[in-house]
Each structure stands twice: as C-alpha cells, then as structure tokens.
Design a protein around this motif. Structure first.
Motif, PDB file in Angstrom:
ATOM      1  N   GLU A 160       0.581  -1.319   0.029  1.00  0.00           N
ATOM      2  CA  GLU A 160       0.114  -0.070  -0.119  1.00  0.00           C
ATOM      3  C   GLU A 160       0.920   1.200   0.067  1.00  0.00           C
ATOM      4  N   THR A 161       0.570   2.213  -0.623  1.00  0.00           N
ATOM      5  CA  THR A 161       0.911   3.639  -0.584  1.00  0.00           C
ATOM      6  C   THR A 161       0.492   4.631   0.285  1.00  0.00           C
ATOM      7  N   CYS A 162      -0.748   4.224   1.335  1.00  0.00           N
ATOM      8  CA  CYS A 162      -1.140   4.855   2.282  1.00  0.00           C
ATOM      9  C   CYS A 162      -1.125   4.386   3.610  1.00  0.00           C
TER      10      CYS A 162
ATOM     11  N   LEU B 267      -5.672   7.218   6.118  1.00  0.00           N
ATOM     12  CA  LEU B 267      -6.957   7.055   6.010  1.00  0.00           C
ATOM     13  C   LEU B 267      -7.498   6.378   7.212  1.00  0.00           C
ATOM     14  N   ALA B 268      -8.794   6.792   7.330  1.00  0.00           N
ATOM     15  CA  ALA B 268      -9.576   6.248   8.573  1.00  0.00           C
ATOM     16  C   ALA B 268     -11.222   6.019   8.087  1.00  0.00           C
ATOM     17  N   GLU B 269     -11.682   4.916   8.585  1.00  0.00           N
ATOM     18  CA  GLU B 269     -12.964   4.504   8.490  1.00  0.00           C
ATOM     19  C   GLU B 269     -13.976   4.768   9.749  1.00  0.00           C
ATOM     20  N   VAL B 270     -14.803   5.562   9.532  1.00  0.00           N
ATOM     21  CA  VAL B 270     -15.345   5.800  10.865  1.00  0.00           C
ATOM     22  C   VAL B 270     -16.987   6.120  10.674  1.00  0.00           C
ATOM     23  N   ASP B 271     -17.702   5.329  11.369  1.00  0.00           N
ATOM     24  CA  ASP B 271     -19.244   5.506  11.482  1.00  0.00           C
ATOM     25  C   ASP B 271     -19.660   6.785  11.452  1.00  0.00           C
ATOM     26  N   GLU B 272     -20.582   7.420  10.365  1.00  0.00           N
ATOM     27  CA  GLU B 272     -20.948   8.794  10.485  1.00  0.00           C
ATOM     28  C   GLU B 272     -21.701   9.456  11.950  1.00  0.00           C
ATOM     29  N   GLN B 273     -22.203   8.234  12.787  1.00  0.00           N
ATOM     30  CA  GLN B 273     -22.831   9.004  13.686  1.00  0.00           C
ATOM     31  C   GLN B 273     -22.053   8.752  15.070  1.00  0.00           C
ATOM     32  N   SER B 274     -20.594   8.458  14.762  1.00  0.00           N
ATOM     33  CA  SER B 274     -19.633   8.189  15.805  1.00  0.00           C
ATOM     34  C   SER B 274     -18.978   9.683  16.346  1.00  0.00           C
ATOM     35  N   MET B 275     -18.899   9.691  17.611  1.00  0.00           N
ATOM     36  CA  MET B 275     -18.377  11.279  17.886  1.00  0.00           C
ATOM     37  C   MET B 275     -16.850  11.401  17.863  1.00  0.00           C
ATOM     38  N   LEU B 276     -16.353  10.270  16.977  1.00  0.00           N
ATOM     39  CA  LEU B 276     -14.822  10.600  16.429  1.00  0.00           C
ATOM     40  C   LEU B 276     -15.244  11.305  15.112  1.00  0.00           C
ATOM     41  N   PHE B 277     -16.215  11.193  14.503  1.00  0.00           N
ATOM     42  CA  PHE B 277     -16.476  11.890  13.253  1.00  0.00           C
ATOM     43  C   PHE B 277     -16.307  13.251  13.198  1.00  0.00           C
ATOM     44  N   PRO B 278     -16.530  14.248  14.103  1.00  0.00           N
ATOM     45  CA  PRO B 278     -16.385  15.566  13.912  1.00  0.00           C
ATOM     46  C   PRO B 278     -15.057  15.861  14.485  1.00  0.00           C
TER      47      PRO B 278
ATOM     48  N   ALA C 192     -17.842   6.563   7.035  1.00  0.00           N
ATOM     49  CA  ALA C 192     -17.280   7.664   5.985  1.00  0.00           C
ATOM     50  C   ALA C 192     -15.663   7.358   5.860  1.00  0.00           C
ATOM     51  N   ILE C 193     -15.288   7.330   4.695  1.00  0.00           N
ATOM     52  CA  ILE C 193     -13.915   7.142   4.460  1.00  0.00           C
ATOM     53  C   ILE C 193     -13.145   8.395   4.613  1.00  0.00           C
ATOM     54  N   MET C 194     -12.356   8.628   5.396  1.00  0.00           N
ATOM     55  CA  MET C 194     -11.768   9.959   5.647  1.00  0.00           C
ATOM     56  C   MET C 194     -10.322   9.912   5.348  1.00  0.00           C
ATOM     57  N   VAL C 195      -9.674  10.968   4.782  1.00  0.00           N
ATOM     58  CA  VAL C 195      -8.489  11.175   4.508  1.00  0.00           C
ATOM     59  C   VAL C 195      -7.833  12.450   5.036  1.00  0.00           C
ATOM     60  N   ARG C 196      -6.524  12.076   5.572  1.00  0.00           N
ATOM     61  CA  ARG C 196      -5.755  13.406   5.880  1.00  0.00           C
ATOM     62  C   ARG C 196      -4.547  13.117   4.839  1.00  0.00           C
ATOM     63  N   HIS C 197      -4.225  14.221   4.100  1.00  0.00           N
ATOM     64  CA  HIS C 197      -3.287  14.351   3.042  1.00  0.00           C
ATOM     65  C   HIS C 197      -1.919  14.975   3.722  1.00  0.00           C
ATOM     66  N   LEU C 198      -0.864  14.334   3.270  1.00  0.00           N
ATOM     67  CA  LEU C 198       0.503  14.555   3.996  1.00  0.00           C
ATOM     68  C   LEU C 198       1.387  14.810   2.661  1.00  0.00           C
ATOM     69  N   VAL C 199       2.514  15.404   2.964  1.00  0.00           N
ATOM     70  CA  VAL C 199       3.656  15.344   2.129  1.00  0.00           C
ATOM     71  C   VAL C 199       4.788  14.622   2.663  1.00  0.00           C
TER      72      VAL C 199
ATOM     73  N   LEU D  39     -10.983   9.402  -6.430  1.00  0.00           N
ATOM     74  CA  LEU D  39     -10.701   8.322  -5.224  1.00  0.00           C
ATOM     75  C   LEU D  39      -9.508   7.208  -5.594  1.00  0.00           C
ATOM     76  N   GLN D  40      -9.149   7.503  -7.004  1.00  0.00           N
ATOM     77  CA  GLN D  40      -8.182   6.458  -7.154  1.00  0.00           C
ATOM     78  C   GLN D  40      -6.640   6.716  -6.574  1.00  0.00           C
ATOM     79  N   THR D  41      -6.506   8.119  -6.037  1.00  0.00           N
ATOM     80  CA  THR D  41      -5.140   8.393  -5.177  1.00  0.00           C
ATOM     81  C   THR D  41      -5.453   7.693  -3.928  1.00  0.00           C
ATOM     82  N   VAL D  42      -6.471   7.306  -3.295  1.00  0.00           N
ATOM     83  CA  VAL D  42      -6.629   6.782  -1.833  1.00  0.00           C
ATOM     84  C   VAL D  42      -7.264   5.457  -1.748  1.00  0.00           C
ATOM     85  N   ASP D  43      -7.659   5.042  -3.033  1.00  0.00           N
ATOM     86  CA  ASP D  43      -8.128   3.534  -3.343  1.00  0.00           C
ATOM     87  C   ASP D  43      -7.641   3.111  -4.336  1.00  0.00           C
ATOM     88  N   PRO D  44      -6.157   2.658  -4.010  1.00  0.00           N
ATOM     89  CA  PRO D  44      -5.303   2.349  -5.222  1.00  0.00           C
ATOM     90  C   PRO D  44      -5.649   1.305  -6.181  1.00  0.00           C
TER      91      PRO D  44
END
Length: 328
Positions: free
Chosen positions: A76-78, A115-126, A273-280, A180-185
């Motif tokens: 994986e590249t992520c 990448l993170a996968e989180v339930d949209e009703q979870s308190m972690l989402f916000p 939600a499939i959530m992404v934080r971009h890095l360099v 999505l192809q950049t984060v779902d290789p």
C-alpha cells in the motif's frame, strides 16, 4: 513530552483499554479482531506490515491516557489509522495531539495519505474533521451470514491469475472514480476471485482473509448480469475454504448493488465515512531516526510539513523547432 511511542511499561494500560477500542480499519477489525488483543499484538512481528502505537499522557495526569495506532501494508502507498482507545472523560486537545503525533509518524514512512473509516454517527467523526481529515467516500459493511450459499453453482468463479491483472485494472479504472483512485489504489497483484463471460472479466472480488473471518471487496461492471445468483455461487466456493463469517464492503460508487444484497438477506451495518488526511514527504535530516517496520516501541521520526499536496512544478522546454514540451 505528553505523546510518545508505547513501551513495555505501558502494557497494564493496554490491558485496561482492550474494551475501549474504537476500530477505524474495518478490514483489520473483521479479519483479525481487537487490535489490542494478544493475537493482534503478535501479528506485529510480520515484516510485511508496519505498525506504530502511541500513548498520550497528560501533564500531571490531569486526564486518563489515550492510545492510538497506525498501520501500513507492504503493497500500500497509504497508511491507515487502525484504532483509538479513549477513556470516557478524554480531553479534546489530548485527542488532537495524539492524532497529530500519529500523522507525523505516518509521514515519516513516506506515505502521502492517512486513511480512517468511521461511522458517521460516531463522536469521532467531528473530531477527525477538526484534525484535518476530509470525507472522500462512504461505505457500508454487509454481513453475508444470512445468505444461503448455492447448492449447485451455475456460474464459474475461479481464482485470479497473473494474466488477469490488466483486465482487473481496466475494470478498476472503469468503476472507481478518478478522485478516489489516489486513496483507493489500483490492484497491483491478481489476488481474489474473478467471474468472466469467457472473454472479459466483468466481476472481480478482492478477498481479505484472517483468523476471525473474510472480507470481500467487489468490483462489478454495470453490464454484469445475474449478480444475485453469482454472489450465492461465490459463497458456495468460499464456504469450502473458510469456516468463519463472511462480510462484504460496499463503497458508495457501487451503492446500486445494495438492494440486491438486501433482497438476498444480507445484514447492513452502519454507514461509514472514508476519511483522508493528506500528507507530504517528510524532511530528511542527516541525524533523523528512521522508524523500523513495527517497531511499535521505536521513537517517531522527523516531523512532516503539512501541505495541500501541491504537485511538482511543470518544466517547459522550447526546442529549436519551436514546439513546446511539457514534463514534470
């Protein structure tokens, strides 16, 4: 320093937090179980995987500690935010500090996305939004235990072969949106099951296996027919190889398949939600420590620079014939 790598003296804390784990990697949770279990900790010896676990301890012990972990598979590249383990009275600034620390470590591995996968009703989402994560897509995990496998399969499923890889990649490019192809290789190896009409591969199912079960990642061409019957046949094939539960991950760009799963008797999980934080890329200093493959007990490497993933500048050359050549 309040946030640091986990070490052996923290094992009592790990034991206490086993029931407070919030998994953010569905595949690992469904196939391997609790990331703080003994079996999951032993998997960290796998040289093909990178693992890193950190603990945040507030100054003067004002708040209970927080735990978090990230992983990266060899192909994986992520990197993936594997889990967070929080107390009921955690402080928001402590969680944000832990997420920043884990992001820094992911950047030191040379990846460009966390990448993170989180339930949209979870308190972690916000909270993940505050930490710089953005939503790229949605998914839902379906439990297939309620679907009866076909008794006499009519459709030919077979294990993917190396010569199938170009067709699988073409199917991927047709189905997965470009954003999505950049984060779902794109698959780089022909692993999984394919169902073809004799010429073209219309269905490819990636198979993620583990001691706790099987997770399927389907890519189904809209022109494929008899999808319900084909899925029942696939379960017949898998039932002869695995005795654990089977789940299927349905991404939002294939949501048109969900009514078929519902009619078959599959049980839908909450929307994630499939959530992404971009890095360099990290700045490499001569004296910087380089984290090893797990080394979950190692020191974090050099911090990264946060950016919006700006592409490299384009160079322009004008040859003698007057034509203009662009290249990066």
């Amino acid at each position: 320093m309040p946030t640091r790598p986990l070490d052996l003296l923290d094992l009592p804390t790990v034991y206490r937090y086993r029931s407070a784990v919030l998994s953010l990697d569905s595949a690992r949770a469904l196939t391997r179980g609790n990331p703080l279990s003994l079996a999951s900790l032993l998997v960290r010896l796998d040289p093909a995987q990178r693992f890193y676990t950190a603990i945040h301890v507030a100054d003067k012990n004002e708040h209970p500690p927080l735990l978090g972990g990230i992983t990266q598979a060899e192909e994986e590249t992520c990197a993936r935010l594997s889990f967070l383990a929080l107390s009921e009275t955690f402080a928001e600034e402590a969680l944000l500090a832990l997420l920043d620390h884990l992001t820094t470590q992911a950047g030191s591995w040379g990846v460009y996305h966390l990448l993170a996968e989180v339930d949209e009703q979870s308190m972690l989402f916000p909270m993940l939004r505050k930490a710089g994560f953005v939503v790229y897509a949605w998914q839902r995990i379906w439990a297939l235990d309620g679907i009866a496998p076909a008794k006499s399969p009519r459709y030919h499923w077979r294990k993917a072969r190396p010569e199938d890889l170009p067709a699988i990649q073409a199917l991927y490019r047709h189905i997965v949106p470009g954003l999505l192809q950049t984060v779902d290789p794109c698959p780089q190896q022909a692993e999984g099951m394919v169902w073809s009409d004799g010429e073209d591969i219309l269905v490819y199912v990636g198979v993620r296996r583990g001691p706790r079960g099987v997770l399927l990642y389907p890519m189904i061409h809209p022109d494929a027919g008899h999808i319900a019957e084909g899925l029942c046949d696939l379960l017949h094939v898998l039932s002869h190889r695995h005795g654990d539960g089977v789940h299927l991950c349905m991404r939002s760009y294939q949501a048109w398949l969900e009514p078929i799963l519902h009619d078959l008797g599959a049980l839908a999980g909450p929307r994630q939600a499939i959530m992404v934080r971009h890095l360099v890329a990290p700045l490499r200093e001569e004296a910087a420590e380089k984290a090893g493959p797990e080394q979950a007990w190692a020191r974090p490497a050099t911090p990264i620079i946060r950016s919006q993933s700006v592409p490299p500048p384009i160079k322009i050359e004008i040859p003698e014939n007057g034509s203009i050549a662009y290249y990066r």
